[in-house]
Design a protein around this motif. Structure first.
Motif, mmCIF file in Angstrom:
data_model
loop_
_atom_site.group_PDB
_atom_site.id
_atom_site.type_symbol
_atom_site.label_atom_id
_atom_site.label_comp_id
_atom_site.label_asym_id
_atom_site.label_seq_id
_atom_site.Cartn_x
_atom_site.Cartn_y
_atom_site.Cartn_z
ATOM 1 N N MET A 1 0.904 -1.167 -0.112
ATOM 2 C CA MET A 1 0.039 0.228 0.012
ATOM 3 C C MET A 1 0.879 1.295 0.024
ATOM 4 O O MET A 1 1.644 1.470 0.827
ATOM 5 C CB MET A 1 -0.995 -0.015 1.105
ATOM 6 C CG MET A 1 -1.702 1.266 1.521
ATOM 7 S SD MET A 1 -2.906 1.153 2.767
ATOM 8 C CE MET A 1 -4.441 0.582 1.832
ATOM 9 N N ARG A 2 0.487 2.062 -0.927
ATOM 10 C CA ARG A 2 1.267 3.315 -1.016
ATOM 11 C C ARG A 2 0.778 4.574 -0.174
ATOM 12 O O ARG A 2 -0.303 5.062 -0.372
ATOM 13 C CB ARG A 2 1.533 3.633 -2.592
ATOM 14 C CG ARG A 2 2.337 2.475 -3.316
ATOM 15 C CD ARG A 2 2.311 2.914 -4.766
ATOM 16 N NE ARG A 2 3.123 4.123 -5.168
ATOM 17 C CZ ARG A 2 4.194 4.210 -5.482
ATOM 18 N NH1 ARG A 2 5.197 3.112 -5.104
ATOM 19 N NH2 ARG A 2 4.904 5.550 -5.820
ATOM 20 N N VAL A 3 1.594 5.045 0.644
ATOM 21 C CA VAL A 3 0.925 6.011 1.576
ATOM 22 C C VAL A 3 1.545 7.371 1.516
ATOM 23 O O VAL A 3 2.948 7.322 1.213
ATOM 24 C CB VAL A 3 1.195 5.574 3.144
ATOM 25 C CG1 VAL A 3 0.821 6.503 4.266
ATOM 26 C CG2 VAL A 3 0.569 4.175 3.266
ATOM 27 N N ALA A 4 0.671 8.500 1.637
ATOM 28 C CA ALA A 4 1.371 9.672 1.460
ATOM 29 C C ALA A 4 1.050 10.477 2.813
ATOM 30 O O ALA A 4 -0.100 9.883 3.427
ATOM 31 C CB ALA A 4 0.521 10.630 0.271
ATOM 32 N N VAL A 5 1.855 11.082 3.485
ATOM 33 C CA VAL A 5 1.631 11.763 4.893
ATOM 34 C C VAL A 5 1.579 13.084 4.451
ATOM 35 O O VAL A 5 2.641 13.726 3.810
ATOM 36 C CB VAL A 5 2.661 11.485 5.706
ATOM 37 C CG1 VAL A 5 2.538 11.907 7.090
ATOM 38 C CG2 VAL A 5 2.742 9.555 5.959
ATOM 39 N N LEU A 6 0.735 13.769 4.946
ATOM 40 C CA LEU A 6 0.410 15.268 4.935
ATOM 41 C C LEU A 6 0.701 15.611 6.364
ATOM 42 O O LEU A 6 0.139 15.123 7.311
ATOM 43 C CB LEU A 6 -0.930 15.806 4.494
ATOM 44 C CG LEU A 6 -0.898 15.949 2.917
ATOM 45 C CD1 LEU A 6 -0.596 14.632 2.211
ATOM 46 C CD2 LEU A 6 -2.260 16.623 2.569
ATOM 47 N N ALA A 7 1.708 16.717 6.638
ATOM 48 C CA ALA A 7 1.811 17.372 8.029
ATOM 49 C C ALA A 7 2.287 18.763 7.703
ATOM 50 O O ALA A 7 2.502 19.190 6.757
ATOM 51 C CB ALA A 7 3.095 16.570 8.540
ATOM 52 N N GLY A 23 11.201 -2.134 5.302
ATOM 53 C CA GLY A 23 11.522 -3.639 5.180
ATOM 54 C C GLY A 23 10.448 -4.282 4.566
ATOM 55 O O GLY A 23 9.977 -3.819 3.305
ATOM 56 N N SER A 24 9.986 -5.462 4.941
ATOM 57 C CA SER A 24 8.757 -6.185 4.395
ATOM 58 C C SER A 24 7.501 -5.828 4.881
ATOM 59 O O SER A 24 6.505 -6.387 4.583
ATOM 60 C CB SER A 24 9.221 -7.840 4.831
ATOM 61 O OG SER A 24 9.027 -7.935 6.028
ATOM 62 N N ALA A 25 7.196 -4.782 5.593
ATOM 63 C CA ALA A 25 5.867 -4.238 5.874
ATOM 64 C C ALA A 25 5.182 -3.881 4.498
ATOM 65 O O ALA A 25 5.570 -3.616 3.480
ATOM 66 C CB ALA A 25 5.969 -2.928 6.656
ATOM 67 N N LEU A 180 -0.870 -0.184 8.960
ATOM 68 C CA LEU A 180 -0.583 -1.564 8.747
ATOM 69 C C LEU A 180 -1.861 -2.383 8.515
ATOM 70 O O LEU A 180 -2.070 -3.121 7.618
ATOM 71 C CB LEU A 180 0.289 -2.403 9.754
ATOM 72 C CG LEU A 180 1.644 -1.734 9.887
ATOM 73 C CD1 LEU A 180 2.219 -2.297 11.102
ATOM 74 C CD2 LEU A 180 2.479 -1.953 8.648
ATOM 75 N N ASN A 181 -2.819 -2.452 9.531
ATOM 76 C CA ASN A 181 -4.195 -3.112 9.149
ATOM 77 C C ASN A 181 -4.868 -2.677 7.655
ATOM 78 O O ASN A 181 -5.305 -3.631 7.060
ATOM 79 C CB ASN A 181 -5.021 -2.802 10.335
ATOM 80 C CG ASN A 181 -6.299 -3.558 10.220
ATOM 81 O OD1 ASN A 181 -6.075 -4.907 10.294
ATOM 82 N ND2 ASN A 181 -7.415 -2.815 9.735
#
Ligand code: GRF
Length: 218
Positions: A1-7, A23-25, A180-181
């Motif tokens: 899953m490709r995640v973008a974080v906005l902060a 890693g393997s996450a 992760l879920n």
């Protein structure tokens, strides 16, 4: 899953995600976007070798959507992002955009309720329990459907600062657990507290107690 974080700020929640999604996450932070060019979150991203983007105009929906599409983002995580997300972007990522808030919504949220103000309001109310909430993002501040919460007791001698630290330590575990879920379940799924761990409401066998017991040193 490709995640973008906005902060918008220091990015300790971002750091928790960077530390977990490697890693393997099953999830990977592919982009960190900030509306402030000097946000500490950008340094954390660079340190981790993750691409960064400075949002020139937070109200420019098409520009924001274009960047997220360019990185083929599956999930958008708001981690201390203080600007309202343009409606077109919320619509484009319906069910795929989450925010973390440092109190138990639907109380102590809404416009202007961020940072230390939240913890002061909790203490002034006399509430005996606080804790972080992860929720889906909809066009209003802090109003989207709740995905996960974790209770944090208020101590009799708490100041806003001590309460913030205790809640933040749990944020660093709750947010990675949700991400992760979502990666494992193939979408954002409500996590239900079950003893001292979580179970996915989808009925899957994902239990994230390990994430919830990692030492916190951020
Ligand atoms: C956190 O308390 C989060 O709940 C709120 O903003 C704060 C961000 O902290 N939305 P950090 O930048 O992740 O350290």
């Amino acid at each position: 899953m490709r995640v973008a974080v906005l902060a918008s700020g220091g990015g300790t929640n971002l750091q928790a995600l960077l530390d977990t999604c490697r890693g393997s996450a099953p999830a990977r932070v592919v982009l960190v976007a900030c509306n402030k060019p000097d946000a500490g979150a950008l340094d954390r991203a660079r340190q981790a070798g993750v691409d960064t983007h400075v949002i020139a105009d937070p109200a420019d929906g098409p520009a924001m959507t274009a960047v997220l599409q360019q990185y083929e983002v599956d999930l958008v995580v708001l981690a201390g992002y203080l600007k309202l997300i343009p409606e077109a972007v919320v619509a484009a990522y319906d069910g795929r955009m989450i925010n973390i808030h440092p109190a138990l919504l639907p109380a102590f949220g809404g416009p202007g309720m961020y940072g230390m103000r939240v913890h002061r309001a909790v203490l002034e109310s006399g509430a005996t329990v606080s804790g972080p909430t992860v929720h889906l993002v909809d066009p209003e501040y802090d109003r989207g459907r709740i995905v996960a919460q974790w209770p944090v007791p208020v101590a009799p001698d708490d100041t806003a600062e001590t309460l913030q630290q205790r809640v933040l330590a749990i944020e660093h575990q709750l947010l990675p657990a949700v991400v992760l879920n979502a990666a494992i379940a193939g979408g954002v799924t409500r996590l239900l507290a079950n003893g001292d761990s979580f179970q996915a409401s989808s009925g899957g066998s994902v239990t994230l107690s390990d994430t919830l017991h990692q030492p916190n040193d951020r």
